[in-house]
Design a protein around this motif. Sequence first.
Motif, PDB file in Angstrom:
ATOM      1  N   ALA A 224     -46.067   2.010  55.527  1.00 33.49           N
ATOM      2  CA  ALA A 224     -47.201   2.685  56.170  1.00 33.49           C
ATOM      3  C   ALA A 224     -46.994   2.764  57.680  1.00 33.49           C
ATOM      4  CB  ALA A 224     -48.500   1.961  55.844  1.00 33.49           C
ATOM      5  N   ALA A 225     -46.441   1.721  58.261  1.00 30.39           N
ATOM      6  CA  ALA A 225     -46.165   1.740  59.699  1.00 30.39           C
ATOM      7  C   ALA A 225     -45.064   2.750  60.028  1.00 30.39           C
ATOM      8  CB  ALA A 225     -45.765   0.343  60.163  1.00 30.39           C
ATOM      9  N   ALA A 226     -44.057   2.867  59.178  1.00 27.97           N
ATOM     10  CA  ALA A 226     -42.989   3.847  59.400  1.00 27.97           C
ATOM     11  C   ALA A 226     -43.534   5.270  59.302  1.00 27.97           C
ATOM     12  CB  ALA A 226     -41.862   3.632  58.398  1.00 27.97           C
ATOM     13  N   LEU A 227     -44.447   5.511  58.354  1.00 22.45           N
ATOM     14  CA  LEU A 227     -45.082   6.820  58.228  1.00 22.45           C
ATOM     15  C   LEU A 227     -45.860   7.157  59.497  1.00 22.45           C
ATOM     16  CD1 LEU A 227     -46.014   9.234  56.371  1.00 22.45           C
ATOM     17  CD2 LEU A 227     -47.947   7.791  55.777  1.00 22.45           C
ATOM     18  N   ALA A 228     -46.656   6.210  59.975  1.00 22.62           N
ATOM     19  CA  ALA A 228     -47.440   6.442  61.192  1.00 22.62           C
ATOM     20  C   ALA A 228     -46.530   6.634  62.404  1.00 22.62           C
ATOM     21  CB  ALA A 228     -48.400   5.275  61.423  1.00 22.62           C
ATOM     22  N   ALA A 229     -45.488   5.818  62.511  1.00 23.67           N
ATOM     23  CA  ALA A 229     -44.608   5.896  63.677  1.00 23.67           C
ATOM     24  C   ALA A 229     -43.832   7.210  63.710  1.00 23.67           C
ATOM     25  CB  ALA A 229     -43.643   4.714  63.671  1.00 23.67           C
ATOM     26  N   SER A 230     -43.305   7.633  62.558  1.00 22.42           N
ATOM     27  CA  SER A 230     -42.508   8.866  62.555  1.00 22.42           C
ATOM     28  C   SER A 230     -43.368  10.088  62.870  1.00 22.42           C
ATOM     29  CB  SER A 230     -41.795   9.040  61.213  1.00 22.42           C
ATOM     30  OG  SER A 230     -42.727   9.156  60.160  1.00 22.42           O
ATOM     31  N   SER A 231     -44.581  10.119  62.361  1.00 20.61           N
ATOM     32  CA  SER A 231     -45.451  11.251  62.682  1.00 20.61           C
ATOM     33  C   SER A 231     -45.921  11.190  64.131  1.00 20.61           C
ATOM     34  CB  SER A 231     -46.638  11.305  61.727  1.00 20.61           C
ATOM     35  OG  SER A 231     -47.389  10.110  61.813  1.00 20.61           O
ATOM     36  N   LEU A 232     -46.160   9.994  64.642  1.00 17.65           N
ATOM     37  CA  LEU A 232     -46.606   9.844  66.021  1.00 17.65           C
ATOM     38  C   LEU A 232     -45.505  10.209  67.009  1.00 17.65           C
ATOM     39  CD1 LEU A 232     -49.023   9.005  67.725  1.00 17.65           C
ATOM     40  CD2 LEU A 232     -48.079   6.706  67.777  1.00 17.65           C
ATOM     41  N   VAL A 233     -44.258   9.898  66.687  1.00 15.60           N
ATOM     42  CA  VAL A 233     -43.143  10.258  67.566  1.00 15.60           C
ATOM     43  C   VAL A 233     -43.066  11.777  67.716  1.00 15.60           C
ATOM     44  CG1 VAL A 233     -40.614  10.348  67.639  1.00 15.60           C
ATOM     45  CG2 VAL A 233     -41.771   8.182  67.251  1.00 15.60           C
ATOM     46  N   LEU A 234     -43.324  12.502  66.644  1.00 13.73           N
ATOM     47  CA  LEU A 234     -43.294  13.964  66.712  1.00 13.73           C
ATOM     48  C   LEU A 234     -44.531  14.545  67.389  1.00 13.73           C
ATOM     49  CD1 LEU A 234     -41.864  14.751  63.189  1.00 13.73           C
ATOM     50  CD2 LEU A 234     -40.725  15.086  65.373  1.00 13.73           C
TER      51      LEU A 234
ATOM     52  N   ILE B 206     -39.150   2.608  53.163  1.00 20.67           N
ATOM     53  CA  ILE B 206     -39.201   3.053  54.551  1.00 20.67           C
ATOM     54  C   ILE B 206     -38.575   4.443  54.710  1.00 20.67           C
ATOM     55  CG2 ILE B 206     -38.356   2.538  56.874  1.00 20.67           C
ATOM     56  CD1 ILE B 206     -38.954  -0.387  56.283  1.00 20.67           C
ATOM     57  N   PRO B 207     -37.405   4.739  54.090  1.00 19.66           N
ATOM     58  CA  PRO B 207     -36.873   6.109  54.241  1.00 19.66           C
ATOM     59  C   PRO B 207     -37.812   7.192  53.696  1.00 19.66           C
ATOM     60  CG  PRO B 207     -35.130   4.645  53.495  1.00 19.66           C
ATOM     61  CD  PRO B 207     -36.403   3.864  53.448  1.00 19.66           C
ATOM     62  N   SER B 208     -38.439   6.944  52.558  1.00 19.53           N
ATOM     63  CA  SER B 208     -39.351   7.967  52.030  1.00 19.53           C
ATOM     64  C   SER B 208     -40.587   8.122  52.910  1.00 19.53           C
ATOM     65  CB  SER B 208     -39.751   7.643  50.588  1.00 19.53           C
ATOM     66  OG  SER B 208     -40.501   6.451  50.528  1.00 19.53           O
TER      67      SER B 208
ATOM     68  N   GLY C  49     -44.695  16.914  52.647  1.00 18.11           N
ATOM     69  CA  GLY C  49     -45.074  15.568  53.066  1.00 18.11           C
ATOM     70  C   GLY C  49     -45.958  14.872  52.058  1.00 18.11           C
ATOM     71  N   VAL C  50     -46.912  15.597  51.500  1.00 16.95           N
ATOM     72  CA  VAL C  50     -47.784  15.013  50.476  1.00 16.95           C
ATOM     73  C   VAL C  50     -46.984  14.685  49.216  1.00 16.95           C
ATOM     74  CG1 VAL C  50     -49.739  15.492  48.946  1.00 16.95           C
ATOM     75  CG2 VAL C  50     -49.890  16.045  51.373  1.00 16.95           C
ATOM     76  N   ALA C  51     -46.060  15.571  48.829  1.00 14.26           N
ATOM     77  CA  ALA C  51     -45.249  15.330  47.635  1.00 14.26           C
ATOM     78  C   ALA C  51     -44.375  14.090  47.803  1.00 14.26           C
ATOM     79  CB  ALA C  51     -44.384  16.555  47.321  1.00 14.26           C
ATOM     80  N   VAL C  52     -43.763  13.934  48.965  1.00 13.18           N
ATOM     81  CA  VAL C  52     -42.933  12.744  49.213  1.00 13.18           C
ATOM     82  C   VAL C  52     -43.802  11.494  49.224  1.00 13.18           C
ATOM     83  CG1 VAL C  52     -41.462  11.610  50.924  1.00 13.18           C
ATOM     84  CG2 VAL C  52     -41.121  14.015  50.409  1.00 13.18           C
ATOM     85  N   ALA C  53     -44.985  11.580  49.827  1.00 12.21           N
ATOM     86  CA  ALA C  53     -45.889  10.429  49.863  1.00 12.21           C
ATOM     87  C   ALA C  53     -46.372  10.055  48.473  1.00 12.21           C
ATOM     88  CB  ALA C  53     -47.065  10.723  50.782  1.00 12.21           C
ATOM     89  N   VAL C  54     -46.719  11.049  47.674  1.00  7.50           N
ATOM     90  CA  VAL C  54     -47.175  10.760  46.310  1.00  7.50           C
ATOM     91  C   VAL C  54     -46.057  10.128  45.497  1.00  7.50           C
ATOM     92  CG1 VAL C  54     -47.866  11.866  44.135  1.00  7.50           C
ATOM     93  CG2 VAL C  54     -49.032  12.449  46.244  1.00  7.50           C
ATOM     94  N   ARG C  55     -44.854  10.661  45.640  1.00  4.93           N
ATOM     95  CA  ARG C  55     -43.715  10.060  44.923  1.00  4.93           C
ATOM     96  C   ARG C  55     -43.496   8.619  45.367  1.00  4.93           C
ATOM     97  NH1 ARG C  55     -39.210  11.155  41.943  1.00  4.93           N
ATOM     98  NH2 ARG C  55     -37.326  10.009  42.509  1.00  4.93           N
ATOM     99  N   GLY C  56     -43.595   8.388  46.677  1.00  6.78           N
ATOM    100  CA  GLY C  56     -43.431   7.028  47.177  1.00  6.78           C
ATOM    101  C   GLY C  56     -44.518   6.092  46.698  1.00  6.78           C
ATOM    102  N   LEU C  57     -45.738   6.575  46.647  1.00  8.00           N
ATOM    103  CA  LEU C  57     -46.842   5.742  46.196  1.00  8.00           C
ATOM    104  C   LEU C  57     -46.782   5.481  44.694  1.00  8.00           C
ATOM    105  CD1 LEU C  57     -49.673   7.282  48.357  1.00  8.00           C
ATOM    106  CD2 LEU C  57     -48.740   4.991  48.567  1.00  8.00           C
TER     107      LEU C  57
END
Length: 174
Positions: A114-124, A70-72, A56-64
């Motif tokens: 950022a909202a997609a990141l929060a929403a996907s983690s919150l859904v889980l 939104i997919p990343s 998750g951190v690696a995907v976030a760093v790549r995205g940043l």
Amino acid sequence: GLTTCVLVLLLARQLWPGRRALHLVALVLVASSPALVRASAMYHPETLAVALATGGVAVAVRGLRTAWTIPSSLVAGCLLGLAALTRAWALPVLVAVLAVAGLDARARRRWAPAAALAASSLVLLAPWLVHQQVEHGNALAFNRPPPPGSIVTRRPAGFYLGLHALRALEHPVT
């Protein structure tokens, strides 16, 4: 454990693109970590949580670093959400990534990733946190409550005073 090593190597390549020596140092440090080696030798959820959080951190760093799409951000949120479900210590990692994503969104004025990141983690995470709140009165109560009664009253008196009490020295009870 091997997945974590590969993900750390990819993360190091994202953080320090031109420094191959640092890629190798990061890989060697992770691969030779006694905690990772010991937990990888067992069937333990710790290595799964480490791999999920590192992914998750690696995907976030790549995205940043490149284009935070939104997919990343959905992938990063899912990986970090699953890591937080696996082990409680991954929840602060998720919060840290959310904070960095929020700061990046504020700077770039793009809130959708950022909202997609929060929403996907919150859904889980939401069903588990609701369960913890209902069951234990605290959403962050990740440990089981102690059994009722003192340690002495949990076993019959014969366990401590009976004829076979000294047998516990030869056959200890956990």
